[in-house]
Design a protein around this motif. Sequence first.
Motif, mmCIF file in Angstrom:
data_model
loop_
_atom_site.group_PDB
_atom_site.id
_atom_site.type_symbol
_atom_site.label_atom_id
_atom_site.label_comp_id
_atom_site.label_asym_id
_atom_site.label_seq_id
_atom_site.Cartn_x
_atom_site.Cartn_y
_atom_site.Cartn_z
ATOM 1 N N SER A 1 57.134 28.262 20.345
ATOM 2 C CA SER A 1 58.375 27.680 20.862
ATOM 3 C C SER A 1 59.588 28.404 20.290
ATOM 4 C CB SER A 1 58.439 26.195 20.519
ATOM 5 O OG SER A 1 59.684 25.663 20.841
ATOM 6 N N ASP A 2 59.562 28.685 18.995
ATOM 7 C CA ASP A 2 60.680 29.408 18.366
ATOM 8 C C ASP A 2 60.832 30.808 18.936
ATOM 9 O OD1 ASP A 2 61.285 27.257 16.784
ATOM 10 O OD2 ASP A 2 60.208 28.013 15.016
ATOM 11 N N ALA A 3 59.702 31.499 19.147
ATOM 12 C CA ALA A 3 59.759 32.871 19.662
ATOM 13 C C ALA A 3 60.307 32.913 21.087
ATOM 14 C CB ALA A 3 58.372 33.503 19.613
ATOM 15 N N VAL A 4 59.838 32.006 21.927
ATOM 16 C CA VAL A 4 60.317 31.973 23.309
ATOM 17 C C VAL A 4 61.787 31.577 23.354
ATOM 18 C CG1 VAL A 4 60.055 30.796 25.533
ATOM 19 C CG2 VAL A 4 58.041 31.557 24.290
ATOM 20 N N GLU A 5 62.164 30.614 22.512
ATOM 21 C CA GLU A 5 63.556 30.174 22.467
ATOM 22 C C GLU A 5 64.477 31.290 21.995
ATOM 23 O OE1 GLU A 5 64.804 26.709 20.050
ATOM 24 O OE2 GLU A 5 64.075 25.593 21.786
ATOM 25 N N ALA A 6 64.014 32.112 21.067
ATOM 26 C CA ALA A 6 64.830 33.218 20.578
ATOM 27 C C ALA A 6 65.063 34.252 21.681
ATOM 28 C CB ALA A 6 64.158 33.881 19.381
ATOM 29 N N ARG A 7 64.089 34.449 22.545
ATOM 30 C CA ARG A 7 64.234 35.438 23.629
ATOM 31 C C ARG A 7 65.003 34.907 24.823
ATOM 32 N NH1 ARG A 7 60.123 39.744 25.203
ATOM 33 N NH2 ARG A 7 60.103 40.860 23.263
ATOM 34 N N ARG A 8 64.640 33.716 25.261
ATOM 35 C CA ARG A 8 65.168 33.219 26.530
ATOM 36 C C ARG A 8 66.111 32.040 26.405
ATOM 37 N NH1 ARG A 8 59.848 33.360 30.418
ATOM 38 N NH2 ARG A 8 59.261 35.474 29.916
ATOM 39 N N GLY A 9 66.250 31.503 25.216
ATOM 40 C CA GLY A 9 67.098 30.334 25.038
ATOM 41 C C GLY A 9 66.300 29.047 25.220
ATOM 42 N N PRO A 10 66.923 27.933 24.900
ATOM 43 C CA PRO A 10 66.209 26.656 25.003
ATOM 44 C C PRO A 10 65.879 26.304 26.454
ATOM 45 C CG PRO A 10 68.483 26.315 24.310
ATOM 46 C CD PRO A 10 68.265 27.778 24.377
ATOM 47 N N SER A 11 64.732 25.684 26.638
ATOM 48 C CA SER A 11 64.308 25.269 27.980
ATOM 49 C C SER A 11 63.418 24.035 27.843
ATOM 50 C CB SER A 11 63.555 26.389 28.686
ATOM 51 O OG SER A 11 62.324 26.611 28.051
ATOM 52 N N ARG A 12 63.026 23.512 28.980
ATOM 53 C CA ARG A 12 62.160 22.337 28.977
ATOM 54 C C ARG A 12 60.802 22.674 28.355
ATOM 55 N NH1 ARG A 12 61.014 19.775 34.651
ATOM 56 N NH2 ARG A 12 63.269 19.952 34.651
ATOM 57 N N GLY A 13 60.291 23.865 28.630
ATOM 58 C CA GLY A 13 58.994 24.268 28.095
ATOM 59 C C GLY A 13 58.990 24.368 26.574
ATOM 60 N N THR A 14 60.044 24.964 26.015
ATOM 61 C CA THR A 14 60.095 25.087 24.550
ATOM 62 C C THR A 14 60.281 23.723 23.902
ATOM 63 O OG1 THR A 14 62.470 25.567 24.605
ATOM 64 C CG2 THR A 14 60.971 27.443 24.606
#
Length: 67
Positions: free
Chosen positions: A27-40
């Motif tokens: 979740s942290d890695a995806v959030e760092a790349r794409r920003g916060p989302s429902r999936g993270t």
Amino acid sequence: MFFNLIRRTVIMAVAIPMAAAGARKLSDAVEARRGPSRGTRLLRQGADTQQRRFGRQPKRRRFGFGH
């Protein structure tokens, strides 16, 4: 019978906390790349739920006050 008990204990003690940590890290890695989302957000909430359910229980306060 003992084998099943040992297997269940190992899963509860090792695999579930590792899965929760992995979900939180993903979740942290995806959030760092794409920003916060429902999936993270759902990954993080799932990790928190696993941690609460199978990990260490939070300390309960008596009568709603105290430290």
